[in-house]
Motif scaffolding. Structure first.
Motif, PDB file in Angstrom:
ATOM      1  N   THR A   1      24.273  10.729  31.269  1.00  0.00           N
ATOM      2  CA  THR A   1      22.976  10.488  30.636  1.00  0.00           C
ATOM      3  C   THR A   1      23.180  10.440  29.140  1.00  0.00           C
ATOM      4  OG1 THR A   1      20.689  11.304  30.418  1.00  0.00           O
ATOM      5  CG2 THR A   1      22.423  12.978  30.579  1.00  0.00           C
TER       6      THR A   1
ATOM      7  N   ASN B   1      10.702   5.853  22.038  1.00  0.00           N
ATOM      8  CA  ASN B   1      11.720   5.396  21.086  1.00  0.00           C
ATOM      9  C   ASN B   1      11.747   3.861  21.050  1.00  0.00           C
ATOM     10  OD1 ASN B   1      14.403   4.513  20.196  1.00  0.00           O
ATOM     11  ND2 ASN B   1      14.953   6.666  20.272  1.00  0.00           N
TER      12      ASN B   1
ATOM     13  N   ASP C   1      13.644  14.271  33.020  1.00  0.00           N
ATOM     14  CA  ASP C   1      13.773  13.446  31.825  1.00  0.00           C
ATOM     15  C   ASP C   1      13.556  11.996  32.261  1.00  0.00           C
ATOM     16  OD1 ASP C   1      14.507  11.920  29.703  1.00  0.00           O
ATOM     17  OD2 ASP C   1      16.420  12.930  29.326  1.00  0.00           O
TER      18      ASP C   1
ATOM     19  N   THR D   1      19.308  14.461  26.774  1.00  0.00           N
ATOM     20  CA  THR D   1      18.921  15.204  27.978  1.00  0.00           C
ATOM     21  C   THR D   1      19.459  16.629  27.899  1.00  0.00           C
ATOM     22  OG1 THR D   1      19.155  13.156  29.246  1.00  0.00           O
ATOM     23  CG2 THR D   1      18.995  15.192  30.512  1.00  0.00           C
TER      24      THR D   1
HETATM   25  C1  LIG Z   1      15.885   8.027  24.707  1.00  0.00           C
HETATM   26  C2  LIG Z   1      16.213   9.161  25.566  1.00  0.00           C
HETATM   27  C3  LIG Z   1      15.841  10.472  25.228  1.00  0.00           C
HETATM   28  C4  LIG Z   1      15.299  10.855  23.887  1.00  0.00           C
HETATM   29  O1  LIG Z   1      14.117  10.303  23.549  1.00  0.00           O
HETATM   30  P1  LIG Z   1      13.763  10.166  21.969  1.00  0.00           P
HETATM   31  O2  LIG Z   1      12.334   9.761  21.997  1.00  0.00           O
HETATM   32  O3  LIG Z   1      14.673   9.128  21.416  1.00  0.00           O
HETATM   33  O4  LIG Z   1      13.961  11.494  21.350  1.00  0.00           O
HETATM   34  C5  LIG Z   1      16.091  11.493  26.124  1.00  0.00           C
HETATM   35  N1  LIG Z   1      16.706  11.254  27.289  1.00  0.00           N
HETATM   36  C6  LIG Z   1      17.098  10.028  27.645  1.00  0.00           C
HETATM   37  C7  LIG Z   1      17.744   9.850  28.974  1.00  0.00           C
HETATM   38  C8  LIG Z   1      16.889   8.943  26.789  1.00  0.00           C
HETATM   39  O5  LIG Z   1      17.334   7.729  27.139  1.00  0.00           O
END
Ligand SMILES: *Cc1c(COP(=O)(O)O)cnc(C)c1O
Length: 398
Positions: free
Chosen positions: A90, A190, A164, A94
């Motif tokens: 991942t 994001n 997640d 995570t």
């Molecule tokens: C993008 C992502 C995150 C983090 O999210 P942000 O909004 O960038 O902090 C967490 N886990 C996974 C699997 C991701 O792809």
């Protein structure tokens, strides 16, 4: 690369933001009404919309998915030194929030059917460490994990499941949205995700007390008092109402984005069907991914020699064979963005001392990392552009 192709004038991205116009309207509304802070109509609107869409009781809009994962760790009351089972293959976001709270991730290998946490490896992990209370499960590239099995294992061990779902917004498992299976779910807005606010994230839960606590922690943990009164350490993790305006404009397009991404996946699948490669798999009986990223994995026998150090990759070109490094180079040469598979956490220097639990002796996810790659999966890629990308990949196997 064994053949020369015309590069794209405009770069074709892995996954870039796709705007529609309403984003600007809601951002402007925030400006004109002067709700330029972490309160306002956009935040209220997206919290309500996501709760409804995902079938969750409560949602808390935050500054990022990582912030949401950190608060999930706070809500799970991770103690210093406490072990937490975590998806191995991942993005680092995570796992890192476990460490923010002093927890120690134990990484769980993947299974080959969805590339997500292996239920067998998780079972074995509970045999080895029966006291573990929390499982952190990611849905890689928008493909739902084996939720029936994982939920059952968590139930047997009375463990808290945290999902997640940063990459899997809109993906469903047996008709239910990912992010809504665990005690706590997390999504991300994001810039590279299927719906974006430029940044941002959200925590999801059915428990009012958890949502209230997350909201409080995200706004510096102020107590109910006439002055700034504090009993807990707080954070500044709340989403801005301007960012929420972007998300608000984007949310109605989730289904459209998924349909576009699905077409891209199917086009690759058809276009690459003659090659010794497979697309990233999913359980079509049980789940409907959001197809965030299309990936491929090369058959073992058709891999050319590829060497990777901690920071560099090289390969030896061979007739009829290829490898991710060669394909990524060929894509870069035509101004298209691919990416290696997320490098498993147990192979990362920061986590190399952490325990890694696998059932297959050779390890499943390291093998996927070696033989796989993420393909350009941008919604705005045209069929003509994708055809050229497919031809480039084919040429690597000539
Ligand atoms: C993008 C992502 C995150 C983090 O999210 P942000 O909004 O960038 O902090 C967490 N886990 C996974 C699997 C991701 O792809």
């Amino acid at each position: 690369m064994k053949q020369k192709f015309e590069p794209f004038k405009e770069r074709v991205y892995l996954s870039s933001p796709t705007m529609h116009g309403e984003e600007l309207k809601y951002m402007t509304e925030a400006y004109q009404t002067n709700w330029m802070s972490t309160i306002g109509a956009n935040i209220d609107s997206i919290e309500a919309d996501v709760a409804k869409k995902l079938g969750m009781g409560y949602t808390v809009a935050l500054s990022s998915g990582t912030a949401a994962l950190h608060l999930a760790m706070k809500l799970a009351k991770i103690k210093p030194g406490e072990k937490v089972f975590c998806t191995d293959m991942t993005f680092s976001a995570t796992a890192n929030p476990i460490v923010y709270e002093g927890g120690v991730p134990i990484f769980i290998d993947s299974e080959p059917d969805t590339w997500n946490m292996s239920p067998e490896a998780l079972k074995k992990a509970f045999e080895l460490y029966p006291d573990v209370r929390v499982v952190m499960l990611a849905h890689l590239y928008g493909v739902p994990a084996k939720l029936t099995e994982i939920k059952e294992i968590c139930r047997q061990h009375e463990a808290i499941l945290i999902e997640d779902a940063a990459e899997s917004l809109g993906a469903t498992y047996q008709g239910q949205q990912t992010g809504s299976f665990g005690e706590i779910g997390v999504i991300s807005f994001n810039g590279n995700k299927i719906i974006t606010g430029s940044s941002g994230g959200m925590l999801l839960t059915d428990k009012k007390e958890l949502a209230d606590e997350a909201r409080k922690l995200s706004t510096q943990a102020r107590e109910d008092a006439p002055w700034y009164q504090h009993k807990e350490i707080g954070y500044n993790y709340r989403m801005s109402n301007v960012i929420a305006g972007v998300v608000r404009g984007q949310l109605p397009y989730l289904e459209e984005h998924i349909a576009q991404k699905k077409k891209i996946y199917q086009r690759y699948q058809a276009g690459l069907s003659e090659l010794p490669v497979k697309m990233n798999p999913f359980d079509s009986d049980k789940s409907e991914p959001n197809f965030w990223l299309s990936c491929l994995v090369i058959d073992k026998e058709e891999m050319c020699k590829q060497t990777r150090t901690d920071t560099e990759a090289s390969y030896t070109s061979e007739q009829g064979r290829s490898c991710p490094t060669e394909i990524l180079e060929a894509l870069a040469a035509i101004n298209a963005e691919g990416r290696p598979i997320w490098k498993p956490m147990h192979l990362q220097p920061i986590y190399e001392k952490n325990i890694f639990v696998k059932v297959d002796e050779n390890g499943v996810d390291e093998d996927i990392f070696n033989r796989g790659l993420c393909l350009p999966s941008d919604n705005k890629m045209t069929p003509e552009q994708q055809d050229r990308i497919i031809d480039v990949i084919k040429s690597c196997f000539e």
